[in-house]
Design an enzyme around this catalytic site. Structure first.
Site, PDB file in Angstrom:
ATOM      1  N   ASP A  54      10.212 -17.856   8.555  1.00  0.00           N
ATOM      2  CA  ASP A  54       9.125 -18.185   9.487  1.00  0.00           C
ATOM      3  C   ASP A  54       7.775 -17.819   8.859  1.00  0.00           C
ATOM      4  O   ASP A  54       7.595 -16.705   8.381  1.00  0.00           O
ATOM      5  CB  ASP A  54       9.342 -17.380  10.775  1.00  0.00           C
TER       6      ASP A  54
ATOM      7  N   HIS B 283       4.675 -18.255  10.505  1.00  0.00           N
ATOM      8  CA  HIS B 283       3.592 -18.189  11.496  1.00  0.00           C
ATOM      9  C   HIS B 283       2.763 -16.917  11.302  1.00  0.00           C
ATOM     10  O   HIS B 283       3.233 -15.818  11.580  1.00  0.00           O
ATOM     11  CB  HIS B 283       4.163 -18.218  12.913  1.00  0.00           C
TER      12      HIS B 283
END
Lengths: 483, 136
Positions: free
Chosen positions: B13, B15
């Site tokens: 991930d 983000h």
């Protein structure tokens, strides 16, 4: 091999290709000549380039969702639903995050777990693991052009597989699919790997096959000033054109102030065409407008408000297509019903505004001029750093913080530039870091932020940036202090 | 004496926005924040916690693979000698809009002390952490 902005020779390409096709067993099934024959059988209505050109000529805006799940049959069912019930004009296959990091054995786990759980445990479609045969099955099950959408710094094998499967567009680029999507991939590496992806499209083009390429416009999707994203889009466009790409869609992510959003798209088209002409590239250029990429309200009705505002801005700007968000955006990956609902709301808005454009007021004209002037400052410096070579210049520009993407995870990004909204909600430069702008532009950005600070009775500060990031999710565009 | 916490985004991930804001918020709240950033494997959380003598590990996941990525973290902490270290997790933890109570229970069963839904204010986690660590 040393990075240069120079078209790869057939021999150089084929040498790298051997290695690429060995990265995962499914690579062995890609045969360039056989793939070319297959691609020649793609009818016009399923070719991305043809559909985009038609929309551009007719002055309409097409709607495209994002969507992808772990299992092939479920993926086909999802895309069919978005095509038939949602009324999408173009289809995607969003690729899962393990594939984006080339972790194909973790995809294998995700596929198996998804079968066991009876629901997708991956956030997209692992196209590399499935290979050409299954990716062709996806393409053949649908009646619309199909594009891979992902976030992969090294997408060479993925590109080989999807194009060989009749998917006539690929999103991404050496900057836009690295800096917002990776932590430790060098800019030099990702630019080199995307030259390969672009060269593959160029080679197909030489065989008479039209494939569209789309640099990812919104970058981190978080308060990116239009001039910074436009500079990156133009650079990636030039890099793709050098490798023989002929059909390009340049993108921009909605910032939220209507005048600035329309100005950004118009500035992007005008300026990109100027650069393509200057460098002698013959490009069929279209645009994509991304509905708001930041935090969404959790309330679905409020989310539809955000979706429709973005659709209106895309239509009034005259973008060739718009990428659609869904009412589930705040909580993650949508159901097919929520995804279709987002497309319907978008298309209703687009239809009502069909043919209308925001007239060229003084405010719009000034904003276009500002964005173009800022963009030129950045690109001029990139070219200077590269001594005329835009690929070399891009690597040096990230080292120097000349290109600087706010809130990016990459350690190759300086992260010194900070954006914030002005009093009308347009995104401005709060801290320039090392982004090179002339004094007039610097003073103007500062003046606009001071106006907001005065109105809010506080100083221009990092807190404004934090407030702006949360604002849309909380129902407003500008993060004002609570009274 | 400042309490040390390890902060990061797990798995594949990337983000980064919320991660940077959490770092800012927890630092402002008086914690010594070791931020290992995005794309962090379980081992990086554990190693950072051992090296810095941290009292809590705060895991973020926004992309839907959290369920696969977080499995076994508690057991690995135990094996590494981080017995009873506080484990918090928050974000868009699973693929799709699912019933929150069942998601919360799933992560509690994995050994997380606190589980936060999307849109949680940093202040909520800060207050919980102060309470759980007995500092005010």
């Amino acid at each position: 091999m040393e990075l240069k902005n120079k078209k790869l020779s057939r021999d150089e390409f084929l040498k790298i290709r051997e290695e690429v096709l060995n990265q995962w067993p499914t690579g062995r099934d890609v045969d360039l000549e056989e793939a070319a024959q297959y691609l020649k059988s793609v009818p016009d209505y399923k070719n991305f380039c043809v559909k985009l050109k038609k929309a551009k000529d007719e002055g309409i805006t097409l709607a495209q969702p994002r969507a992808g799940v772990a299992l092939v049959d479920a993926h086909i069912e999802l895309l069919k639903y978005l095509q038939n019930e949602g009324g999408a004009d173009l289809l995607p296959s969003t690729i899962d995050s393990y594939t984006r990091q080339n972790r194909y054995s973790e995809c294998e786990v995700g596929i198996e777990e998804s079968k066991k759980a009876g629901r997708s445990m991956l956030n997209g479609f692992p196209a590399v693991n499935y290979g050409v045969k299954e990716c062709r099955r996806v393409y053949e099950s649908l009646e619309l052009p199909l594009q891979a959408r992902h976030g992969t710094p090294d997408s060479r094998l993925l590109s080989e597989i999807i194009h060989a499967s009749g998917w006539t567009s690929n999103e991404g680029g050496g900057i836009s699919y690295n800096i917002p999507y990776a932590k430790s991939v060098s800019v030099e590496k990702s630019l080199t790997d995307w030259q390969y992806c672009d060269r593959l499209v160029g080679i197909y083009e030489e065989m008479g096959i039209h494939i569209n390429r789309e640099p990812f416009g919104p970058l981190t999707g978080t308060l990116v000033p239009p001039s910074m994203s436009n500079a990156v889009a133009i650079i990636e466009g030039l890099l793709a054109a050098e490798q023989g790409v002929k059909n390009l869609t340049l993108g921009y992510g909605q910032c939220g102030n209507l005048i600035q959003d329309v100005a950004a798209i118009r500035a992007l088209v005008e300026q990109a065409e100027e650069y393509f002409k200057e460098y002698g590239y013959d490009i069929e250029l279209t645009t994509v407008f991304h509905q708001w990429m930041g935090g969404f309200p959790a309330d679905e009705s409020k989310a539809f408000g955000v979706i429709c505002t973005g659709s209106a801005a895309a239509a009034l700007a005259g973008a060739t297509k718009v990428i659609v968000k869904t009412p589930h955006e705040a909580v993650g990956i949508p159901t097919k019903e929520a995804n279709a609902a987002g497309i319907k709301a978008t298309k209703q808005t687009l239809n009502l505004l069909r043919g209308q454009r925001l007239p060229l007021s003084k405010e719009l004209k000034d904003e276009i001029e500002l964005i173009k002037a800022e963009t030129k400052c950045i690109i001029d410096e990139v070219l200077k750093l590269g001594k005329g070579d835009i690929a070399v210049g891009t690597v040096k520009a990230f080292e120097a913080g000349v290109l600087d993407i706010p809130f990016a995870p990459s350690r190759y990004n300086a992260g010194k530039m900070l954006p914030a909204r002005d009093n009308n909600g347009a995104v401005r430069y709060l801290e320039f870091g090392n982004v090179p702008m002339n004094k007039e532009i610097r003073d103007y950005n500062r003046k606009l932020l001071e106006e907001r600070a005065k109105y809010e009775g506080r100083d221009v500060s990092f807190q404004m940036v934090v407030d702006d990031i949360f604002a849309v999710g909380r129902g407003v565009l500008i993060g004002r202090p609570e009274k | 004496m400042k309490k040390t916490i390890v902060l990061g985004v797990i798995g594949a991930d990337c983000h980064a926005v919320g991660n940077k804001i959490l770092e800012h918020a927890f630092t402002q709240a008086g914690f010594n924040v070791i931020n290992i950033g995005v794309l962090s494997p379980q081992e990086d959380f554990i190693n950072a916690a051992i090296e810095t003598n941290a009292e809590a590990i705060l895991v973020s996941s926004l992309y839907g693979h959290g369920e696969i990525d977080c499995r076994g973290l508690r057991e690995k902490c135990d094996e590494a000698g981080l017995k009873d270290i506080l484990l918090y997790v928050g974000g868009n933890l699973v693929v799709g809009k699912q019933d929150w109570n069942s998601v919360e229970q799933r992560f509690k069963d994995m050994g997380f002390n606190r589980v936060y839904p999307p849109g949680t204010s940093p202040d909520t986690a800060i207050n919980d952490l102060k309470h759980d660590l007995g500092v005010e």
